[in-house]
Design an enzyme around this catalytic site. Structure first.
Site, PDB file in Angstrom:
ATOM      1  N   GLU A 119      33.019  45.658  35.554  1.00  0.00           N
ATOM      2  CA  GLU A 119      31.773  46.877  35.401  1.00  0.00           C
ATOM      3  C   GLU A 119      30.931  45.248  36.154  1.00  0.00           C
ATOM      4  O   GLU A 119      30.837  44.466  36.398  1.00  0.00           O
ATOM      5  CB  GLU A 119      30.955  46.701  33.697  1.00  0.00           C
ATOM      6  CG  GLU A 119      31.901  47.682  32.970  1.00  0.00           C
ATOM      7  CD  GLU A 119      31.000  47.682  31.140  1.00  0.00           C
ATOM      8  OE1 GLU A 119      31.243  48.784  31.007  1.00  0.00           O
ATOM      9  OE2 GLU A 119      29.357  47.353  31.359  1.00  0.00           O
ATOM     10  N   GLU A 149      50.905  43.015  35.526  1.00  0.00           N
ATOM     11  CA  GLU A 149      50.252  43.766  36.682  1.00  0.00           C
ATOM     12  C   GLU A 149      50.471  42.119  37.538  1.00  0.00           C
ATOM     13  O   GLU A 149      49.517  42.163  38.906  1.00  0.00           O
ATOM     14  CB  GLU A 149      48.754  43.296  36.204  1.00  0.00           C
ATOM     15  CG  GLU A 149      47.565  43.739  36.796  1.00  0.00           C
ATOM     16  CD  GLU A 149      46.188  44.183  36.430  1.00  0.00           C
ATOM     17  OE1 GLU A 149      45.666  43.496  37.399  1.00  0.00           O
ATOM     18  OE2 GLU A 149      46.041  43.991  35.491  1.00  0.00           O
ATOM     19  N   THR A 184      41.322  35.496  37.960  1.00  0.00           N
ATOM     20  CA  THR A 184      41.067  34.409  39.181  1.00  0.00           C
ATOM     21  C   THR A 184      42.108  33.430  38.417  1.00  0.00           C
ATOM     22  O   THR A 184      42.917  33.266  37.777  1.00  0.00           O
ATOM     23  CB  THR A 184      40.116  33.444  38.479  1.00  0.00           C
ATOM     24  OG1 THR A 184      39.545  33.249  37.602  1.00  0.00           O
ATOM     25  CG2 THR A 184      38.825  35.196  38.968  1.00  0.00           C
ATOM     26  N   GLN A 201      46.476  30.609  62.394  1.00  0.00           N
ATOM     27  CA  GLN A 201      46.799  29.285  63.427  1.00  0.00           C
ATOM     28  C   GLN A 201      47.495  29.261  64.815  1.00  0.00           C
ATOM     29  O   GLN A 201      47.578  29.500  65.921  1.00  0.00           O
ATOM     30  CB  GLN A 201      46.284  28.004  62.844  1.00  0.00           C
ATOM     31  CG  GLN A 201      45.789  26.733  63.672  1.00  0.00           C
ATOM     32  CD  GLN A 201      44.727  26.923  63.681  1.00  0.00           C
ATOM     33  OE1 GLN A 201      43.496  28.028  63.154  1.00  0.00           O
ATOM     34  NE2 GLN A 201      44.194  26.207  65.385  1.00  0.00           N
ATOM     35  N   GLU A 203      41.927  29.863  38.344  1.00  0.00           N
ATOM     36  CA  GLU A 203      40.828  29.907  37.727  1.00  0.00           C
ATOM     37  C   GLU A 203      41.426  30.454  35.705  1.00  0.00           C
ATOM     38  O   GLU A 203      41.472  29.359  34.998  1.00  0.00           O
ATOM     39  CB  GLU A 203      39.635  29.556  37.480  1.00  0.00           C
ATOM     40  CG  GLU A 203      38.980  29.300  38.613  1.00  0.00           C
ATOM     41  CD  GLU A 203      39.306  29.734  39.649  1.00  0.00           C
ATOM     42  OE1 GLU A 203      38.547  28.828  41.120  1.00  0.00           O
ATOM     43  OE2 GLU A 203      39.366  31.029  39.862  1.00  0.00           O
TER      44      GLU A 203
END
Length: 385
Positions: A128, A248, A371, A342, A373
């Site tokens: 959300e 997942e 994430t 690159q 983290e």
């Protein structure tokens, strides 16, 4: 080294998928990128190919396979060609496990056959605006009607992949407020018909990468959802969501590895063809060393994902294992793909080259599904820290 994670059935399936991508996706992929989504009829083709029914039991029209490795093959082949199947990965990778585990027999007979054929595309709406990774903080509500026949759904969701073209969306909503002792309780899964009055698709979001998959904002204004369309028990959704997270995250790890492997392949082909100062870019020692480093990284990513795939098929992949695999592959893929871009020089920044798409597409792997983290927190907790 010989790769042992896939058997003959997986490799035969790989050839089918590779041919399908070459014929049905590569020639029109630029059009999908411009449109911001794959066309709806493409999903019917995936249904006809059997992609949506791999893990669906035979009695509902599927193949009845239990191995997640077939999904990994699709991921690898899409990355190899520098394309994607639009939002269909959410349909099979995220939504299907909930239907298989929590749907009633009546719901399975109603939903799974059109799921397999591609006549009913699905998405899942958790995130959300303003909550991000804090799913327990969701504000979307679903109140049971006085006669107990339906829920009245109100709220909004964002970052919903597949949300533009979906026919049914698994919506996470609060059927009871959180308590000081349990912020995670009171959340329920509802399988919402997108044709319902009060259901609206807002903006189709413009993303940095993954241009061929539709991602949208959704809103619900007094949407009536029959109680027969509740998935699982009322108030139990948070635990359901947690149980599917390892798969997942494994899927994201496979994607990151596959994108990095594809990047090395694209870069190697480019530097062997491109000439500067009268010789190929591949002939410079720096190029050789950079690509050698990238290959070593990809070999390590492959080892991690293959081990995780075997563990998942054996029912032994833990939440910490999946978090570790996702963290390692997504972080290293970013480094590898950057180096490969690159080596392309200025052309690597042009969207006509698949390396530029990989560079943009892989960035989100360190965000969605939890994430980096959050992954570090999970791994650290598993260490007793």
């Amino acid at each position: 080294m010989r790769r042992t994670v896939f058997n003959e059935d997986h490799e035969a399936f790989r050839e089918t998928i590779r041919d399908f991508i070459a014929a049905e996706v590569v020639p029109v992929y630029d059009e999908w990128m411009q449109a911001g989504q794959a066309p709806r009829d493409f999903y019917k083709k995936l249904g006809e190919l059997g992609v949506f029914g791999i893990e669906v039991p035979e009695e509902y029209g599927g193949a009845g396979e239990t191995s997640f490795k077939f999904n990994a093959v699709i991921t690898e082949e899409c990355a190899r060609a520098g394309v994607s199947f639009g939002g269909s990965g959410v349909h099979t990778g995220l939504c299907l496990p909930y239907f298989l585990k929590y749907a009633t027999e009546e719901q399975k007979r109603r939903w799974l056959p059109p799921f397999v054929s591609g006549d009913m595309m699905t998405a899942i709406a958790m995130t959300e605006p303003g909550t991000g990774s804090d799913l327990a903080g969701m504000k979307t509500t679903a109140k049971l009607s006085a006669d107990g026949t339906h829920y009245v759904l109100n709220g909004a969701k964002t970052f919903i992949t597949g949300g533009v073209l979906a026919d049914r969306v698994i919506v996470c909503a609060r059927t009871a407020p959180p308590t000081p002792d349990d912020r995670r309780g009171g959340i329920t899964l509802l399988v919402v018909d997108t044709a319902s009055e009060g259901y609206a698709v807002g903006r189709k979001l413009e993303k940095l990468g993954l241009k061929s998959s539709d991602t949208a904002e959704l809103s619900f204004s007094d949407v009536e959802v029959p109680v027969e369309d509740r998935l699982g028990e009322e108030g139990k959704a948070f635990s359901y969501l947690g149980q599917n997270l390892p798969q997942e995250r494994l899927g994201i790890a496979v994607s990151a590895y596959a994108q990095a492997a594809a990047a090395v392949r694209f870069a190697q082909a480019y530097v062997q063809d491109r000439e500067v100062f009268g010789k190929t870019v591949a002939s410079f020692q720096n190029t050789k060393f950079v690509l050698a480093d990238c290959k070593v990284e990809v070999d390590a990513m492959q080892a991690v994902t293959d081990r995780a795939l075997d563990a998942h098929d054996a029912g032994e992949l833990t939440a910490a294992d999946a978090a570790s695999a996702k963290l390692f592959t997504t972080e290293r893929a970013a480094v590898v793909i950057d180096k490969c871009l690159q080596l392309h020089g200025g052309y690597g920044y042009m969207q006509e080259y698949p390396i530029s798409r990989l560079y943009a597409d892989t960035r989100v792997t360190r965000i969605y599904g939890g994430t980096s983290e959050v992954m570090r927190s999970i791994v650290a907790k598993s260490m007793g820290l």
